[in-house]
Each structure stands twice: as C-alpha cells, then as structure tokens.
Design an enzyme around this catalytic site. Structure first.
Site, PDB file in Angstrom:
ATOM      1  N   HIS A   1      -1.391   6.559   2.434  1.00 21.66           N
ATOM      2  CA  HIS A   1      -1.355   5.052   3.159  1.00 21.66           C
ATOM      3  C   HIS A   1      -2.149   5.408   4.624  1.00 21.66           C
ATOM      4  CE1 HIS A   1       0.768   2.026   5.991  1.00 21.66           C
ATOM      5  NE2 HIS A   1      -0.203   1.504   5.068  1.00 21.66           N
TER       6      HIS A   1
ATOM      7  N   CYS B   1       0.810  -1.126  -0.052  1.00 20.76           N
ATOM      8  CA  CYS B   1       0.097  -0.063   0.112  1.00 20.76           C
ATOM      9  C   CYS B   1       0.869   1.170  -0.099  1.00 20.76           C
ATOM     10  CB  CYS B   1      -0.819   0.003   1.335  1.00 20.76           C
ATOM     11  SG  CYS B   1      -2.013  -1.444   1.261  1.00 20.76           S
TER      12      CYS B   1
END
Length: 489
Positions: A141, A82
């Site tokens: 994130h 991610c």
C-alpha cells in the site's frame, strides 16, 4: 538438469555443483525456473478492451497481453480497498484470517496478528528459493516492507502530481479530482516506474527473477496529460447504466458503510453536468496507464527473457464510476470487487478466457506452482493452474470479498450473495440482473440458492487488527473512513 537441492543452494553453492561450470549452472537454473513479471494497476475496474467493460475503453497494451495468456473475467479482490487487498495478496492470507480490514502500514503487516507474524511475503518466498527480486511503484500500500525485495525503485508519496488548485472537486480526506494535468507523460510517476522496470529487464541477471511494477493510475486524482483526454472525445463518451433509487432495497447497514461523503455522488455529477467529464477522465487515466504497461511489455519482449517469463497483470480491486450513486470503491457490490486478472505463462502461444470465479488471493499459490517451487502450506488461496490448462474445466468454487469484520460477499459464476455483520442480506442473480438493481434475498424462489451460498462464508472472522488504521466495526465506515480515508481512499 539442476537438482532442487542445488537450486536452493543458489549461487553461493556453485562449487558443489561438480562438473557444471558456473555459466552452465546459471543457464540451467534460468531454463528450469521461469522468471515472473507482475504488473499491478491501482483502482482498475473492467474498463479494458479485452473485458468489454465499457465501449470507450482503449487499452491496446493490456489487450495485447490478454491475447497472449488467460484472461479471468470473473476475478475479485479479497477486500475492496487497497491496503487490505494488497496485504492479502502478498501474505496469501484472507482478511478474515488476519484482521487486516483497513489500511495498514506495510511494516506493520507482520505485527497485525498471530496469523501474520510468521508469514512469508510472496516476493520473499521467491527470494528464499533463489530468485532475485525487484520492485518499483505501488506494490504494497505504501512503499514495501523493509527487506521484502532485493531492490526497490521507490514510489512517489501520495498520488500526484497535483495542480496548484483542484479543477472540479476540492473536499478534504480525498484526492478525488479530474481534468488534464500535467503537460507531459514524463512528469507522471507511472512513466518513471515503467522506465525503471524496463531498465531492470535490460540488465543481465545471473539467476531467475521476480519483479513487480505497481502503477498509480487510474487511482484519483484522474489527472493525466491532455493527449489522453483527446483519445476519448467528450462527445463520444457513454455513461454507465444508472438507477437513481438503486439503494432502495438494500439493508440500512449497506447504505451506511458505503456512504463516502468525501467523494461526489452520481446525482451531484448529473446535476452539475460532470458525469461524462468524470467518465472521460477515468477512461483517459486507464489509457495512460495502459501506455505504461506497454513500455514494460515492450522491454520484456526485446529482452533475452521474453521466452522464459511469466507475466501477470492485476488490479487491486474495482471501482464504481457512477453505479449505485457513487464514485468510489469500498463496497461489496460487483463494481468494487471485480478487477482484471491476466496470467501469461512462459512460452504461452495464444489467448483463452475463463469465466470461473477466482480471487486475487489465488495469485500466491498459482505463481509458486507455475514456477515449480514447493507449495507454501500457509497459503489460503487456490492454485489456478488447472484453469490455465482448461479455462472451462470443473471449478466448484466461490470467491469471497470482505469489507470489515464479518461483512462478506460471495461470488459464483451466476450469483452474488452479501451477508453483513448484523445478519442482513443481499442476493443478485447476474443472469437476470447484471447491474445488481434487484435484491432478491427475500424472494422465496431463491431460498435454496441462498442456503448454498451461505456455506461459502468464512468460518473465521478475526477481530480488527490493532495495527489497522481503521478499527472496530459498528458501522465503521461512517466514522473511521470519513475521519481517516485521506490519500488512501
């Protein structure tokens, strides 16, 4: 029609527009420069109906969007994790350029390296050119870097809600678990994010907007209300193709850096009778998040902006659901790098499919071009608008995914080539081996193919950023991922 100079002046310069009234100016502004709505889905592989990725997929809203735009069936993340994937998309820079190979605090992205120090985030670029910007949920994130959006609706910490005790899997350093929870959709953060964005779309905006809505599911834990599990009856669940000794012909480093002991293995799931339960839970999570996508799409369609808004949906990377003996991302194989990408331009009137290899890194220059803004010369991605006009057109490019310094996968329409930091290799011929079960890197028949693919490897391999939460290579995943993956797995 409003000039470029007038547009850059924004609403503060309305007095200089001359004969145009403020209302006329803003109307012309909105007509000339389309809005952008970006929908982001965490850990979404190709298990959506439009991609035929799995027979149990039930995603009517994502499928609806695919019917209105271009579906890229061969889209891949810059990184199978991610943090670095999202940093790459939002900066327009590859991980091999920035050194952002692992998770990084969002406010540290511009401190990561000399290459990111002066980067302009995608949202900032639109705001710089007169757009109103807003976001909610997981876009970067963590939250969003300070000042990167005009309005931010926030995101819940971690990936809850969580039951008092895990249902099936209770290991440290991972949120992995599965089972029905909580009782209602309105107890889920994604439901709140969808409605926040729907409310924004119902507002009156006096200039073009760039909005991003980031959803958490199907990121672990695979917890969604019971009704989504009921949509996928356990007796109808089909598990993916699985080869028990799949890793027999991969290099040692491949086994080491993709060994994630905090997550279950497929063999464990088979032995414990949990494989179909996991497939059901992931499928249920995808169907739930699809309903949240539908809330936002309905709001757009019922708004005054429906005909002048580009809609983009992407997942930040793929996810193994049992393939290669793992339930995880963080690999350079197809299941972890490939993810859905749908681009619907304003006033799009039909569906088309492109099988050309494209990267999520291409989003930045593509959206800028679609909206008629000047190109950002620092972007490393490619403008995909030629494929929006001709999805089968000439496209002699390959896609690169990077996992740690000097570990890369090169993907074309037919082949996947992987080169690791120690020089070891994998090569898969998807025409003959869609499951990537046979590594043909040492087969002399593929020698010329391999040489051609090597030319697509990055020429720059930045050192690990000191701001990255995982640092160094030396089979980094064996030590740093086990020690620090935590909620960001």
């Amino acid at each position: 029609m409003v000039s470029r100079r007038q547009f850059l002046m924004g609403t503060a310069g309305l007095a200089a527009v001359g004969a145009l009234s403020q209302m006329d100016f803003l109307k012309a502004l909105q007509q000339k420069y389309p809005n952008v709505l970006m929908l982001i889905v965490d850990d979404l592989n190709d298990w959506v109906g439009a991609m035929n990725g799995h027979p149990n997929a039930k995603t009517p809203n994502i499928d609806r969007l695919a019917q209105q735009g271009t579906l890229f069936t061969n889209a891949h993340a810059s990184a199978p994790l991610c943090g670095p994937s999202r940093a790459s998309i939002m900066t327009g820079l590859a991980p091999s350029t920035t050194g952002i190979y692992g998770h990084i605090h969002d406010d540290d992205i511009r401190k990561a390296s000399d290459k990111t120090a002066h980067s302009v985030f995608l949202s900032e670029y639109f705001r710089k050119h007169g757009y109103y910007t807003a976001a909610v949920g997981k876009v970067f994130h963590e939250d969003v870097p300070e000042g990167s959006f005009d309005d931010f609706g926030g995101r819940v910490p971690l990936f809850g809600p969580y039951p008092e005790k895990n249902f099936k899997w209770d290991q440290p350093k991972t949120s992995t678990d599965w089972g029905p929870f909580p009782e209602r959709d309105d107890q889920m953060p994604d439901y709140d994010s969808a409605h926040w964005m729907a409310d924004k779309l119902a507002e009156k905006h006096d200039k073009p907007f760039f909005m991003a809505c980031g959803f958490l599911r199907p990121h672990v834990p695979w917890h969604v209300p019971q009704k989504w599990f009921d949509m996928h009856p356990i007796e109808e669940i089909q598990v993916p193709a699985y080869l028990a000794d799949d890793l027999r012909d991969v290099p040692e480093i491949a086994r080491v850096i993709t060994d994630h002991p905090m997550m279950p293995t497929t063999q464990w799931a088979i032995d414990k009778g949990e494989y179909r339960n996991i497939v059901q839970a992931y499928s249920a999570s995808v169907s739930f998040v699809d309903s949240c996508v539908g809330i936002v799409l309905d709001a757009l369609e019922n708004s005054e902006y429906a005909d002048n808004t580009a809609v983009v949906l992407w997942g930040d990377h793929g996810y193994h659901i049992g393939e290669k003996d793992k339930f995880a991302k963080m690999t350079l194989w197809e299941r972890a790098t490939r993810t859905p990408l749908i681009i619907k331009p304003p006033k799009s009137h039909g569906s088309q499919v492109s099988n050309k290899p494209v990267s999520l890194l291409d989003l930045y220059p593509t959206l800028v071009k679609m909206c008629g803004l000047p190109a950002n010369p620092n972007n490393e991605g490619r403008d995909l608008t030629p494929l929006l006009h001709d999805p089968d057109g000439n496209w002699n490019h390959a896609v690169v995914t990077t996992y740690g310094a000097n570990n890369h996968a090169v993907k074309t329409e037919r082949y996947r080539y992987i080169r690791y930091e120690d020089g070891s290799e994998e090569l898969y011929d998807h025409q003959n081996d869609a499951n990537e079960w046979r590594n043909v890197a040492a087969d002399p028949a593929y020698a010329d193919i391999k040489l051609a693919l090597v030319n697509h490897l990055p020429t720059e391999n930045a050192v690990w950023s000191p701001k990255s939460q995982y640092r160094g290579n030396e089979y980094f995943a064996q030590k740093t991922l086990e020690a620090g993956a935590g909620e960001g797995n």
